[in-house]
Motif scaffolding. Structure first.
Motif, PDB file in Angstrom:
ATOM      1  N   ALA A  10      -1.421  -3.586  -0.151  1.00 31.61           N
ATOM      2  CA  ALA A  10      -2.699  -2.909  -0.375  1.00 31.61           C
ATOM      3  C   ALA A  10      -2.511  -1.408  -0.228  1.00 31.61           C
ATOM      4  O   ALA A  10      -1.810  -0.944   0.673  1.00 31.61           O
ATOM      5  CB  ALA A  10      -3.744  -3.409   0.621  1.00 31.61           C
ATOM      6  N   LEU A  11      -3.145  -0.671  -1.111  1.00 29.72           N
ATOM      7  CA  LEU A  11      -3.112   0.786  -1.092  1.00 29.72           C
ATOM      8  C   LEU A  11      -4.440   1.262  -0.510  1.00 29.72           C
ATOM      9  O   LEU A  11      -5.505   0.970  -1.068  1.00 29.72           O
ATOM     10  CB  LEU A  11      -2.916   1.307  -2.515  1.00 29.72           C
ATOM     11  N   LEU A  12      -4.385   1.976   0.613  1.00 27.26           N
ATOM     12  CA  LEU A  12      -5.589   2.430   1.304  1.00 27.26           C
ATOM     13  C   LEU A  12      -5.669   3.948   1.241  1.00 27.26           C
ATOM     14  O   LEU A  12      -4.746   4.635   1.675  1.00 27.26           O
ATOM     15  CB  LEU A  12      -5.579   1.961   2.764  1.00 27.26           C
ATOM     16  N   LEU A  13      -6.758   4.471   0.702  1.00 26.23           N
ATOM     17  CA  LEU A  13      -6.914   5.910   0.506  1.00 26.23           C
ATOM     18  C   LEU A  13      -8.014   6.466   1.402  1.00 26.23           C
ATOM     19  O   LEU A  13      -9.146   5.981   1.364  1.00 26.23           O
ATOM     20  CB  LEU A  13      -7.258   6.217  -0.953  1.00 26.23           C
ATOM     21  N   SER A  14      -7.675   7.472   2.180  1.00 24.49           N
ATOM     22  CA  SER A  14      -8.645   8.155   3.038  1.00 24.49           C
ATOM     23  C   SER A  14      -8.113   9.552   3.301  1.00 24.49           C
ATOM     24  O   SER A  14      -7.036   9.703   3.878  1.00 24.49           O
ATOM     25  CB  SER A  14      -8.835   7.404   4.356  1.00 24.49           C
ATOM     26  N   TYR A  15      -8.841  10.565   2.890  1.00 25.63           N
ATOM     27  CA  TYR A  15      -8.363  11.933   3.084  1.00 25.63           C
ATOM     28  C   TYR A  15      -8.134  12.221   4.567  1.00 25.63           C
ATOM     29  O   TYR A  15      -7.074  12.694   4.949  1.00 25.63           O
ATOM     30  CB  TYR A  15      -9.353  12.930   2.478  1.00 25.63           C
ATOM     31  N   SER A  16      -9.106  11.887   5.403  1.00 26.12           N
ATOM     32  CA  SER A  16      -8.967  12.164   6.842  1.00 26.12           C
ATOM     33  C   SER A  16      -8.038  11.180   7.532  1.00 26.12           C
ATOM     34  O   SER A  16      -7.413  11.515   8.543  1.00 26.12           O
ATOM     35  CB  SER A  16     -10.334  12.115   7.529  1.00 26.12           C
ATOM     36  N   GLY A  17      -7.982   9.961   7.021  1.00 28.60           N
ATOM     37  CA  GLY A  17      -7.209   8.921   7.696  1.00 28.60           C
ATOM     38  C   GLY A  17      -7.923   8.363   8.915  1.00 28.60           C
ATOM     39  O   GLY A  17      -7.337   7.633   9.701  1.00 28.60           O
ATOM     40  N   GLU A  18      -9.198   8.672   9.046  1.00 30.26           N
ATOM     41  CA  GLU A  18      -9.975   8.215  10.201  1.00 30.26           C
ATOM     42  C   GLU A  18     -11.217   7.435   9.783  1.00 30.26           C
ATOM     43  O   GLU A  18     -12.099   7.198  10.605  1.00 30.26           O
ATOM     44  CB  GLU A  18     -10.384   9.418  11.067  1.00 30.26           C
ATOM     45  N   THR A  19     -11.304   7.009   8.536  1.00 33.37           N
ATOM     46  CA  THR A  19     -12.455   6.263   8.036  1.00 33.37           C
ATOM     47  C   THR A  19     -12.517   4.895   8.721  1.00 33.37           C
ATOM     48  O   THR A  19     -11.608   4.070   8.568  1.00 33.37           O
ATOM     49  CB  THR A  19     -12.348   6.084   6.505  1.00 33.37           C
ATOM     50  N   ALA A  20     -13.582   4.686   9.493  1.00 33.67           N
ATOM     51  CA  ALA A  20     -13.693   3.483  10.332  1.00 33.67           C
ATOM     52  C   ALA A  20     -13.542   2.197   9.520  1.00 33.67           C
ATOM     53  O   ALA A  20     -12.857   1.258   9.950  1.00 33.67           O
ATOM     54  CB  ALA A  20     -15.016   3.493  11.083  1.00 33.67           C
ATOM     55  N   GLU A  21     -14.174   2.135   8.347  1.00 37.50           N
ATOM     56  CA  GLU A  21     -14.114   0.915   7.526  1.00 37.50           C
ATOM     57  C   GLU A  21     -12.677   0.594   7.122  1.00 37.50           C
ATOM     58  O   GLU A  21     -12.261  -0.568   7.165  1.00 37.50           O
ATOM     59  CB  GLU A  21     -14.986   1.059   6.269  1.00 37.50           C
ATOM     60  N   LEU A  22     -11.915   1.615   6.744  1.00 37.67           N
ATOM     61  CA  LEU A  22     -10.533   1.363   6.329  1.00 37.67           C
ATOM     62  C   LEU A  22      -9.641   0.999   7.508  1.00 37.67           C
ATOM     63  O   LEU A  22      -8.699   0.220   7.356  1.00 37.67           O
ATOM     64  CB  LEU A  22      -9.957   2.571   5.594  1.00 37.67           C
ATOM     65  N   LEU A  23      -9.921   1.550   8.664  1.00 38.25           N
ATOM     66  CA  LEU A  23      -9.137   1.171   9.852  1.00 38.25           C
ATOM     67  C   LEU A  23      -9.345  -0.303  10.156  1.00 38.25           C
ATOM     68  O   LEU A  23      -8.387  -1.018  10.479  1.00 38.25           O
ATOM     69  CB  LEU A  23      -9.515   2.046  11.046  1.00 38.25           C
ATOM     70  N   SER A  24     -10.580  -0.787  10.010  1.00 40.57           N
ATOM     71  CA  SER A  24     -10.868  -2.218  10.229  1.00 40.57           C
ATOM     72  C   SER A  24     -10.199  -3.078   9.159  1.00 40.57           C
ATOM     73  O   SER A  24      -9.619  -4.125   9.460  1.00 40.57           O
ATOM     74  CB  SER A  24     -12.381  -2.476  10.207  1.00 40.57           C
ATOM     75  N   VAL A  25     -10.272  -2.637   7.916  1.00 34.90           N
ATOM     76  CA  VAL A  25      -9.641  -3.374   6.815  1.00 34.90           C
ATOM     77  C   VAL A  25      -8.133  -3.433   7.031  1.00 34.90           C
ATOM     78  O   VAL A  25      -7.504  -4.481   6.841  1.00 34.90           O
ATOM     79  CB  VAL A  25      -9.985  -2.729   5.455  1.00 34.90           C
ATOM     80  N   ASN A  26      -7.533  -2.308   7.428  1.00 34.30           N
ATOM     81  CA  ASN A  26      -6.085  -2.279   7.651  1.00 34.30           C
ATOM     82  C   ASN A  26      -5.675  -3.268   8.738  1.00 34.30           C
ATOM     83  O   ASN A  26      -4.681  -3.977   8.590  1.00 34.30           O
ATOM     84  CB  ASN A  26      -5.628  -0.867   8.011  1.00 34.30           C
ATOM     85  N   LYS A  27      -6.441  -3.326   9.793  1.00 39.94           N
ATOM     86  CA  LYS A  27      -6.136  -4.267  10.875  1.00 39.94           C
ATOM     87  C   LYS A  27      -6.210  -5.713  10.366  1.00 39.94           C
ATOM     88  O   LYS A  27      -5.307  -6.515  10.627  1.00 39.94           O
ATOM     89  CB  LYS A  27      -7.110  -4.070  12.036  1.00 39.94           C
ATOM     90  N   ALA A  28      -7.256  -6.026   9.622  1.00 40.96           N
ATOM     91  CA  ALA A  28      -7.414  -7.383   9.083  1.00 40.96           C
ATOM     92  C   ALA A  28      -6.284  -7.726   8.110  1.00 40.96           C
ATOM     93  O   ALA A  28      -5.738  -8.830   8.152  1.00 40.96           O
ATOM     94  CB  ALA A  28      -8.774  -7.521   8.404  1.00 40.96           C
ATOM     95  N   LEU A  29      -5.923  -6.784   7.251  1.00 41.10           N
ATOM     96  CA  LEU A  29      -4.830  -7.026   6.307  1.00 41.10           C
ATOM     97  C   LEU A  29      -3.515  -7.283   7.033  1.00 41.10           C
ATOM     98  O   LEU A  29      -2.745  -8.176   6.660  1.00 41.10           O
ATOM     99  CB  LEU A  29      -4.684  -5.840   5.346  1.00 41.10           C
ATOM    100  N   GLY A  30      -3.249  -6.519   8.063  1.00 38.48           N
ATOM    101  CA  GLY A  30      -2.040  -6.719   8.854  1.00 38.48           C
ATOM    102  C   GLY A  30      -1.988  -8.109   9.472  1.00 38.48           C
ATOM    103  O   GLY A  30      -0.928  -8.752   9.502  1.00 38.48           O
ATOM    104  N   GLN A  31      -3.128  -8.594   9.963  1.00 42.39           N
ATOM    105  CA  GLN A  31      -3.186  -9.934  10.553  1.00 42.39           C
ATOM    106  C   GLN A  31      -2.955 -11.020   9.503  1.00 42.39           C
ATOM    107  O   GLN A  31      -2.534 -12.118   9.818  1.00 42.39           O
ATOM    108  CB  GLN A  31      -4.533 -10.137  11.242  1.00 42.39           C
ATOM    109  N   MET A  32      -3.207 -10.689   8.225  1.00 36.47           N
ATOM    110  CA  MET A  32      -3.012 -11.641   7.130  1.00 36.47           C
ATOM    111  C   MET A  32      -1.605 -11.569   6.553  1.00 36.47           C
ATOM    112  O   MET A  32      -1.272 -12.312   5.640  1.00 36.47           O
ATOM    113  CB  MET A  32      -4.027 -11.354   6.016  1.00 36.47           C
ATOM    114  N   GLY A  33      -0.780 -10.650   7.033  1.00 32.61           N
ATOM    115  CA  GLY A  33       0.569 -10.506   6.514  1.00 32.61           C
ATOM    116  C   GLY A  33       0.662  -9.644   5.268  1.00 32.61           C
ATOM    117  O   GLY A  33       1.656  -9.687   4.547  1.00 32.61           O
ATOM    118  N   VAL A  34      -0.394  -8.870   5.018  1.00 31.75           N
ATOM    119  CA  VAL A  34      -0.413  -7.970   3.866  1.00 31.75           C
ATOM    120  C   VAL A  34       0.180  -6.626   4.295  1.00 31.75           C
ATOM    121  O   VAL A  34      -0.199  -6.070   5.315  1.00 31.75           O
ATOM    122  CB  VAL A  34      -1.862  -7.774   3.349  1.00 31.75           C
TER     123      VAL A  34
END
Length: 117
Positions: A10-34
């Motif tokens: 998955a490609l995650l784009l955030s200029y600040s790198g602190e977007t709460a929604e993407l941080l949650s998505v990244n954590k969930a993706l990691g738990q799925m092996g993505v």
């Protein structure tokens, strides 16, 4: 997240790198092996540190009247994503025939349908 599965990237784009929604998505993706790739303005932020690979586009002054709306940074992220896609398709040996098979519609599909592979 419903269609993501282990082995995907998955490609995650955030200029600040602190977007709460993407941080949650990244954590969930990691738990799925993505595996995840971040594109952010720098490598020193939560998203970049939390992804498997991070790409920095540098800082950009936005061009709207208030210097707030993602304009220049959005173009830089698109360029970084395009460059990544070009490199990956080259390394994977993606051909015109593959392109025709995956993109049969539109003007490019029409041109490719008329080519003899």
């Amino acid at each position: 997240l419903g269609i993501a599965r282990e082995g995907d990237v998955a490609l995650l784009l955030s200029y600040s790198g602190e977007t709460a929604e993407l941080l949650s998505v990244n954590k969930a993706l990691g738990q799925m092996g993505v595996k995840t790739i971040a594109i952010t303005k720098c490598l020193d932020n939560s998203l970049a540190r939390g992804c498997d690979l991070s790409i920095s586009i540098g800082t950009h002054e936005e061009v709207d009247a208030n210097r707030l709306a993602p304009t220049a940074s959005a173009v830089a992220m698109m360029a970084a994503g395009d460059a990544l896609a070009v490199v990956l398709s080259d390394r994977m040996g993606f051909t015109k025939k593959d392109f025709a098979r995956h993109h049969p519609g539109g003007s490019l599909g029409k041109i490719l349908r008329n080519e003899d592979f």
